[in-house]
Design a protein around this motif. Structure first.
Motif, mmCIF file in Angstrom:
data_model
loop_
_atom_site.group_PDB
_atom_site.id
_atom_site.type_symbol
_atom_site.label_atom_id
_atom_site.label_comp_id
_atom_site.label_asym_id
_atom_site.label_seq_id
_atom_site.Cartn_x
_atom_site.Cartn_y
_atom_site.Cartn_z
ATOM 1 N N THR A 184 0.828 -1.212 0.000
ATOM 2 C CA THR A 184 0.000 0.000 0.000
ATOM 3 C C THR A 184 0.862 1.262 0.000
ATOM 4 O O THR A 184 0.323 2.359 0.124
ATOM 5 N N GLU A 185 2.164 1.124 -0.173
ATOM 6 C CA GLU A 185 3.064 2.284 -0.157
ATOM 7 C C GLU A 185 2.573 3.349 -1.135
ATOM 8 O O GLU A 185 2.319 3.085 -2.302
ATOM 9 N N GLY A 186 2.410 4.574 -0.612
ATOM 10 C CA GLY A 186 1.946 5.697 -1.415
ATOM 11 C C GLY A 186 0.433 5.846 -1.424
ATOM 12 O O GLY A 186 -0.088 6.859 -1.862
ATOM 13 N N LEU A 187 -0.269 4.832 -0.932
ATOM 14 C CA LEU A 187 -1.741 4.837 -0.970
ATOM 15 C C LEU A 187 -2.348 4.788 0.436
ATOM 16 O O LEU A 187 -3.554 4.637 0.588
ATOM 17 N N GLU A 188 -1.522 4.932 1.459
ATOM 18 C CA GLU A 188 -1.954 4.724 2.840
ATOM 19 C C GLU A 188 -3.130 5.598 3.268
ATOM 20 O O GLU A 188 -3.931 5.195 4.114
ATOM 21 N N SER A 189 -3.273 6.779 2.709
ATOM 22 C CA SER A 189 -4.346 7.689 3.133
ATOM 23 C C SER A 189 -5.714 7.311 2.563
ATOM 24 O O SER A 189 -6.728 7.874 2.965
ATOM 25 N N SER A 190 -5.764 6.351 1.662
ATOM 26 C CA SER A 190 -7.031 5.918 1.075
ATOM 27 C C SER A 190 -7.806 5.069 2.072
ATOM 28 O O SER A 190 -7.229 4.188 2.718
ATOM 29 N N PRO A 191 -9.117 5.292 2.181
ATOM 30 C CA PRO A 191 -9.927 4.433 3.057
ATOM 31 C C PRO A 191 -10.027 2.991 2.545
ATOM 32 O O PRO A 191 -10.399 2.094 3.292
ATOM 33 N N VAL A 192 -9.689 2.765 1.297
ATOM 34 C CA VAL A 192 -9.675 1.418 0.704
ATOM 35 C C VAL A 192 -8.269 1.112 0.183
ATOM 36 O O VAL A 192 -8.097 0.569 -0.903
ATOM 37 N N ALA A 193 -7.257 1.432 0.994
ATOM 38 C CA ALA A 193 -5.852 1.320 0.571
ATOM 39 C C ALA A 193 -5.492 -0.082 0.089
ATOM 40 O O ALA A 193 -4.812 -0.231 -0.930
ATOM 41 N N ASP A 194 -5.937 -1.114 0.804
ATOM 42 C CA ASP A 194 -5.594 -2.485 0.401
ATOM 43 C C ASP A 194 -6.178 -2.826 -0.972
ATOM 44 O O ASP A 194 -5.502 -3.397 -1.822
ATOM 45 N N ALA A 195 -7.437 -2.461 -1.191
ATOM 46 C CA ALA A 195 -8.089 -2.744 -2.480
ATOM 47 C C ALA A 195 -7.466 -1.914 -3.604
ATOM 48 O O ALA A 195 -7.272 -2.412 -4.713
ATOM 49 N N LEU A 196 -7.145 -0.649 -3.312
ATOM 50 C CA LEU A 196 -6.509 0.214 -4.315
ATOM 51 C C LEU A 196 -5.110 -0.316 -4.667
ATOM 52 O O LEU A 196 -4.720 -0.320 -5.833
ATOM 53 N N ALA A 197 -4.381 -0.790 -3.657
ATOM 54 C CA ALA A 197 -3.065 -1.385 -3.913
ATOM 55 C C ALA A 197 -3.212 -2.637 -4.773
ATOM 56 O O ALA A 197 -2.398 -2.884 -5.675
ATOM 57 N N GLY A 198 -4.255 -3.425 -4.527
ATOM 58 C CA GLY A 198 -4.514 -4.601 -5.348
ATOM 59 C C GLY A 198 -4.858 -4.229 -6.774
ATOM 60 O O GLY A 198 -4.419 -4.882 -7.727
ATOM 61 N N LEU A 199 -5.632 -3.153 -6.935
ATOM 62 C CA LEU A 199 -5.990 -2.668 -8.276
ATOM 63 C C LEU A 199 -4.743 -2.204 -9.025
ATOM 64 O O LEU A 199 -4.538 -2.549 -10.190
ATOM 65 N N ARG A 200 -3.889 -1.461 -8.325
ATOM 66 C CA ARG A 200 -2.630 -0.988 -8.926
ATOM 67 C C ARG A 200 -1.755 -2.187 -9.304
ATOM 68 O O ARG A 200 -1.180 -2.222 -10.398
ATOM 69 N N ALA A 201 -1.679 -3.182 -8.443
ATOM 70 C CA ALA A 201 -0.886 -4.383 -8.720
ATOM 71 C C ALA A 201 -1.471 -5.160 -9.894
ATOM 72 O O ALA A 201 -0.725 -5.743 -10.701
ATOM 73 N N ASN A 202 -2.791 -5.186 -10.007
ATOM 74 C CA ASN A 202 -3.457 -5.847 -11.127
ATOM 75 C C ASN A 202 -3.041 -5.199 -12.451
ATOM 76 O O ASN A 202 -2.783 -5.892 -13.439
ATOM 77 N N GLU A 203 -2.973 -3.870 -12.473
ATOM 78 C CA GLU A 203 -2.513 -3.155 -13.677
ATOM 79 C C GLU A 203 -1.053 -3.493 -13.968
ATOM 80 O O GLU A 203 -0.673 -3.713 -15.121
ATOM 81 N N ALA A 204 -0.231 -3.532 -12.914
ATOM 82 C CA ALA A 204 1.192 -3.854 -13.092
ATOM 83 C C ALA A 204 1.362 -5.248 -13.692
ATOM 84 O O ALA A 204 2.184 -5.449 -14.596
ATOM 85 N N ARG A 205 0.576 -6.201 -13.211
ATOM 86 C CA ARG A 205 0.658 -7.566 -13.736
ATOM 87 C C ARG A 205 0.249 -7.601 -15.210
ATOM 88 O O ARG A 205 0.895 -8.259 -16.033
#
Length: 153
Positions: free
Chosen positions: A12-33
């Protein structure tokens, strides 16, 4: 400082302030993949403060094409080119991810895509769109929509 997005160990680095940080990090990782598997491209993001021109570019496309102004602040952004297509991504604190796909060759595909992180409410600004659901091991349920870009950017 750029952040190489790891889709094996989701952070979640860089996304910690989001109320859905874990899901947003997963979405970002999905794009990276996706970009690693399809184009062998390493997906790297930058803190919003370092790339204001990318945030303004996406905001201008949304404003000019559909009179959309997103209220949620941007946490990270990136822009890169693969196979003649310029991709620009912004990740918002609300959990919204917006990408502008822009073929550099005239007549190529040009579109804006929206993806909503699992657990976030649909933004008021996007109620006119219908969202399709997609399952992701990294991001849970992703809701997505898009529109075709008509102008020149």
């Amino acid at each position: 400082m750029p952040n190489v997005v790891d889709f094996v160990t989701v952070s979640t680095e860089g996304l910690e302030s989001s109320p859905v940080a874990d899901a947003l990090a997963g979405l970002r990782a999905n794009e990276a993949r996706y970009f690693r598997n399809k184009y062998d491209h390493v997906f790297t993001t930058h803190p919003a403060a370092e790339v204001p021109e990318l945030i303004e570019y996406v905001a201008r496309v949304l404003r000019d094409e559909r009179a959309i102004v997103i209220a949620s602040p941007v946490l990270e952004a990136t822009q890169f080119e693969v196979e003649g297509v310029r991709w620009t991504y912004v990740f918002h604190e609300s959990g919204l991810s917006i990408n502008v796909l822009y073929a550099l060759e005239a007549g190529g595909k040009r579109a804006v895509g929206f993806k909503l992180s699992d657990g976030m409410d649909e933004p008021e600004e996007l109620h006119a769109f219908k969202f399709a659901r997609q399952r992701s091991k990294l991001a849970g349920t992703i809701r997505g929509s898009y529109f075709v870009v008509k102008g020149e950017y």
